[in-house]
Every structure is written in C-alpha cells, then in structure tokens.
Scaffold this active site. Sequence first.
Site, short mmCIF file in Angstrom:
data_model
loop_
_atom_site.label_atom_id
_atom_site.label_comp_id
_atom_site.label_asym_id
_atom_site.label_seq_id
_atom_site.Cartn_x
_atom_site.Cartn_y
_atom_site.Cartn_z
N GLU A 118 -59.98 32.87 9.97
CA GLU A 118 -59.57 31.59 10.78
C GLU A 118 -58.14 31.87 11.57
O GLU A 118 -58.20 31.54 12.73
CB GLU A 118 -59.35 30.66 9.93
CG GLU A 118 -59.21 29.14 10.83
CD GLU A 118 -59.14 28.01 9.44
OE1 GLU A 118 -58.41 27.09 9.70
OE2 GLU A 118 -59.89 27.80 8.51
N ASP A 119 -57.10 32.24 11.05
CA ASP A 119 -56.01 32.34 11.78
C ASP A 119 -55.28 33.60 12.06
O ASP A 119 -54.21 33.93 12.69
CB ASP A 119 -54.92 31.86 10.77
CG ASP A 119 -55.20 30.48 10.41
OD1 ASP A 119 -55.96 29.74 11.32
OD2 ASP A 119 -55.06 29.74 9.32
#
Length: 757
Positions: A118-119
Amino acid sequence: MSAEVTNPGAVGRKRGRPRIDLRDLRRIGRAALLGPSPRGRLPDALEHVAKAHRGHHPAADLDILSRAYVLAESSHRGQTRKSGEPYITHPLAVTLILAELGAETTALTASLLHDTVEDTDVTLDQVREQFGEEVCYLVDGVTKLEKVDYGAAAEPETFRKMLVATGDDVRVMSIKLADRLHNMRTLGVMRPEKQARIAVVTRDVLIPLAERLGVQALKSELEDLVFAILHPEEYSRTRELVMEHAGRPDPLAATARSMRSVLREAEIDAQVLIRPRHFVSVHRVRLKRGELTGSDLGRLLVLVAEDADCYAVLGELHTCFTPVIAEFKDFIAAPKFNLYQSLHTAVSGPGGEVCEVLIRTGQMHRVAEAGVIALGNPYAADAAETGIGAAGTGAAGAGGSGGSEASDGERADPTRPGWLSRLLDWQRITPDPDTFWTSLRDDLAQNREVTVFRANGGTLGLPEGASCVDAAYAQHGELAHACIGARVNGRLASLSTVLRDGDTLHLLMAGEGTSGPSPEWLDHARTPSARLAIARWLTAHPTTSAGGPTPDDSGWASSGGPETGPPPSGAASGPDSGAGAGGPPAPAPGTDRRGPCAIGPVPVAAGLPDASVRLARCCTPVPPDEVTGFAVRGGVVTVHRAQCDAVARMIGSGREPVVVRWGGSAGGPSGDCRVTLLAEAFGRPHLFADLTEAIAAEGVTVVSAAVEPPHEQRVRHTYTLQLPDALGLPALMRAMRRVPGVFDVTRAGRPVSAAGA
C-alpha cells in the site's frame, strides 16, 4: 489529546496481557534506525515479537519473520508516522499484538508486510515470490483501495474487499483489527475531527467484527479507546469511579480466597483470578445498576483443566455459596456464535456482596480472548489438532454452516462462521457502495445472535430479533419463497414469530414454484439477505404481489403483531361483526328450516313423492352432491350428503334410508342454495375479517358463523352461507383457501382427524 486519554487501558485493564508501551516503541524505533542485524541473527527490533511468539509456539521457525522484517524495514526506511517515529514501528507493533494473542507464523509474517504494498514500491508479485501464496493473499486482503480510483467509495469498497478476503481466510480481519488497534492507540496526534471519524467507523464496523470473530482482547481495548474519544465526559466519570475504588479493600479478593479454600477441600485443581472490567463494561454496569460497589468492578475467573471440572466447580460453588440462579448461563453446552465457551454464574460472597463468576478451561480462556486467532492456520493439515477442541465444533454449530464449501479452484476457510457466509451472500447482490456501507453497518449493529435448532438436525445462527422469515432464507436461500408456515418448539407459529435462543424450528414448505412471498414479509425480515431476496421476487412478480392474497402470496404469516386467538366458539360473528358480509341472522337453535331465500334446486324423495324434504344442517348438501334421506315425523324426509357421519350412525341403528335425487328448481332464481363450510387456519389477528371479506367478494351471504377456541395455534371457523348458485361453491372454497393463514376449507360433514380437532 493527553496521553492519559489515548491510553485508557492503563487502569482497569485485563491482567496478564502486557502490551507495548511508548518506551518499547522508542527502543524498537532505535533498533529500526540501526537497520537489519547481521545475516543469520534475529533483528533486535523483533525481540519482543519473538519472545511472545515462542511463548505460544515454542517450535516456531523465526527465519521467515526475519526476512519479512528486513523487507519491511528497507521498504519503509525514511518514512515516519505523524508522531515522528519511524514507520516500521507500526507494523512491528501490529505484529506484537497478534503474537501476544497466539497468532501463527504466517499471520505474523503478513502483519509485518501489511503496509508494504500500500505505501511502498513493493508489489504483490514480490511478496508472493519471496513468502508464498498465503502471505501474499493476507497482504492483499488488508491493502486499501486507492481513493484516486474509487473516490468517496474507497472506504466502503475497501471494507467489502476485506470482508470477501476474510470469508476465505479469517486471518485477514485479524490483521486489520490489530492494525486498527495500534492506530487507535496513537490517534492523539490527529485532528479531533479525524479522531472522531475514525472512532465512529471503529465503533460501527470493526468492534462488531471483533465481537463476531471472538477476539475479546482487541474488542475490549477498542471499545475503551472509542469511548474516550466519542464520550470524553462519560469516560472521565467512569475513570474517576474506578480510581475511587482502587484504594479501598476489594470484596472480590475475600470471595476469591474463600473459593480457593472450597475448591482445595474438594480436591479440584483450579486457579481463581480476579478479572477487572474494562471501562466500557464498568460504564454499562453503572447504567444498569446505578450506584457501583467494589464487586461490580470485576469478575472472578476460575480456570480448570477439563470440561468436566467446570461443572464440578459449579456444583461446589452453588453448594458452599448462595447462588443467584437467574445469572446462570451454560455456554459450554451451547457455545456462542463467536466460539465463546464458559459457565456464567453469580454467588453471594462472605460479606453479602454478589460476585459474578466465569468458569472455563485454559483452552476456552485462550479462545475467549483471541477468538479466531486461536485457531491458527485453518489450512494446516493438523488444523483440527492445533485449534480449539470443543470450541471448534461449537463455532461451526453456532454459526449455522461451520465451514464453507469451495467451488473448483476457489479458496475456502473451513473455520468460516455462518454469520460471515450470510454477509458475503447479500453483499454480492448489493453493488452500490452506499447501499452496501449502510447495510453493513445495520447488519453489524445487530451484535447479538441466537442459535436455532433445525428439526431435521443442525443449527442456524441468526441475529437477535430474527423471525421465521429470516430463518427460512438463511436455511433455504431462494427456495424460501415457497415457505408457507413454521413450527416453533413443536407448535404452529406464524412466519412473523421472533425466534429466541434455543428454539427448535421446523419450516413448512410448499412445492417449488407454487407459492411466493407477500409484500408484508418485508415487515418481518430483519436480515439483509432475506429482505433483498423478497424484494427481488416482488419486483419480478409485480402482478401477483399487487393482487392481494393469492396462492403465490401464500405468506400466511403476513400479519404483523403477535398472534391472537379468535373469538370463542359461538361468539356473534355474523353481518354485525364488522366483517362486511351481509345476511340474515342465524336460525334459532333446534330449528332445521330452510331460510326464505332457499328456493333453489330441491331434492325429491323417490319412494315418498308427496313427502316434503328438508336439508340437514349437519352437512348442508348442494347439487350435485350424492345424497340420501331418512323419514322423520310429520312425513318429512331429511336429506344428508352420502358421506355425512349421521348417515352411518342412522343406518347402524337400523333406520331405513330413503332414495333421494336432485330435482328441478322450486321456483325463483335457479341454483340458490345454502352450505356449511369449515375453514381450518393458523390463528392470527384479523383472520375472521379477512375470511368474511373474501366470502363477500364472491357474492355470498353469511347466514351464521362460529369460531372455536384455538388448539395448538390452529383455529376452526364454521360458516353457514347462502350461495346464489351451487356452481359457485368450488370458486368460493378456493377464495377462502387463498386467505393468508387458511390451510384447508372443507364441507361440513366430512370426518376430521383428531389432530385438527
């Protein structure tokens, strides 16, 4: 927000479960800044995780955790949280939460990596290549959808994605719950409005999910954190009450000492612990009981080795202390829908104070705290041996379906609870994100379930307040459209009947395609799956559903409100009863004359051509019934239907029958006749009014009517009716059978079984 408010678990926390604090986070942060350890050595930052993990899984291989940490640390390097700490402290804290609850190595590996896709620039393919398909599936399940792609629908669609993944592997939601718990612990750095928004979603969605998955340790702390944010004044008041009692003698301690002595004398090996309530639990007790006492701030927990010991402890406590019988509950014999097992009771202590007591085995305690996390890997070959013993079977039973069957190539979690299967079913037919989000919150708001036993074996798990309609769709899916009734605990009941925990249910089904729901079913359906299925059927059958009661509407339970019995037998129920059907008053008892309008076809006594005839009121024959007659005083022949019980009795007593046949009309309107009908029905409100309205709609006059007292929720109506034409009798009987609740309409004089009496 002060550190005190963002750490509400400091006072009144459950003992024996340490958690990472700010000093630990700083040490982890410093270790993270130093980078990974030399090859072959466990990174310093993983020491807390490794210690907790080995406590539950002594033989666990930590190599995969080391590799996951190296990837996570290098990917998140340079990123910081809003608090200023290195970002890697967050996945480490999440992993520690799960490790303390006993999660297995695969779940811990995925939790270390849960934010990498996600990051950071890490891809799912990389995760799959380095850690395998299972870790990749878990990481993908908790990865949020991008707002740039989904806009305002990102949050509901992210939760939909997580729920679908959870349906195949409950470890996905376990990681999400631990992730949210750590975020809630560190929420103080956020703006107040963002804190409130996150707290509301946690309250409405994640806390109910934690409850349903049985993860009480996470649920309790999340409740306290949300309580502190959304209700700071109530939180402060509750905290003060707990602090006030902290310096006083604890009445639970004296009772615990007495219990230990009693159990020691009985030679029962048991631990007696004081289990403090968390703040939300204390707040609820205060609202329920008013002023708090010291014993209200906690409960006594008795831990034993075997299931049988639980009942032995219960017997000793009820013998040596004064029990509060109303507080006894057996969740071992009948586990809760979320795996929970314990005996609950309450006894009066030495000082007269009432103390609540929980009795369970050590394994039950682990499951009570960790829920599905205690199941370990649901795909392991020895899953049945690594998990929860009796609680495992309880989970399947209480959930309704236990595991789930997978289609070809589809992954399926054998531990999937029944409530989750139902949720996944209705979300598939709810494509709109707003509708899904609203329905999800409404569904999860029903945070209590009941277990209903099916008459043919097995159980159904339903939300509290569910009706027989909900049970029908939970058991039969779309086939529930053909449901026409139910028996609850052996007694006939309307489909609107609300089911209680432990009820036995037998659904009565018509042939497939011969019936369907009525619009009123929507008033009785509480579960989204039932409501959506009913709405789809009604949309597909607009003519049938709008035309009033029909065979396809046979929702005989469409009436709202509780079942009520009809008026007693012989109650006035003719045209003055408000039913809308006109007609002359009933003849006086003992008279057997035809009414002034009875001038239709008349029978002729072949052997006595000059005799007058009259129709017997016991069976009210009409053309073209087969008839027979008997001579009575005054040269009159009484005519009965050949199947009438009176015929057999009179022949048996030696009476000679007279041959009778139907002749022509005696004048006036052709075909006018009188008939008596018996309507067998399930008792419900407004049944009499609906029946007489259906009779009037056929152009038939009610001469008299009587209603017998209900028996086993069945009721019998007897109607004497004036028909304008005998040929209309079949249509009249069909119309009466279409009235919701009516299951049979017969001519008077037909033998009736004892069951229907």
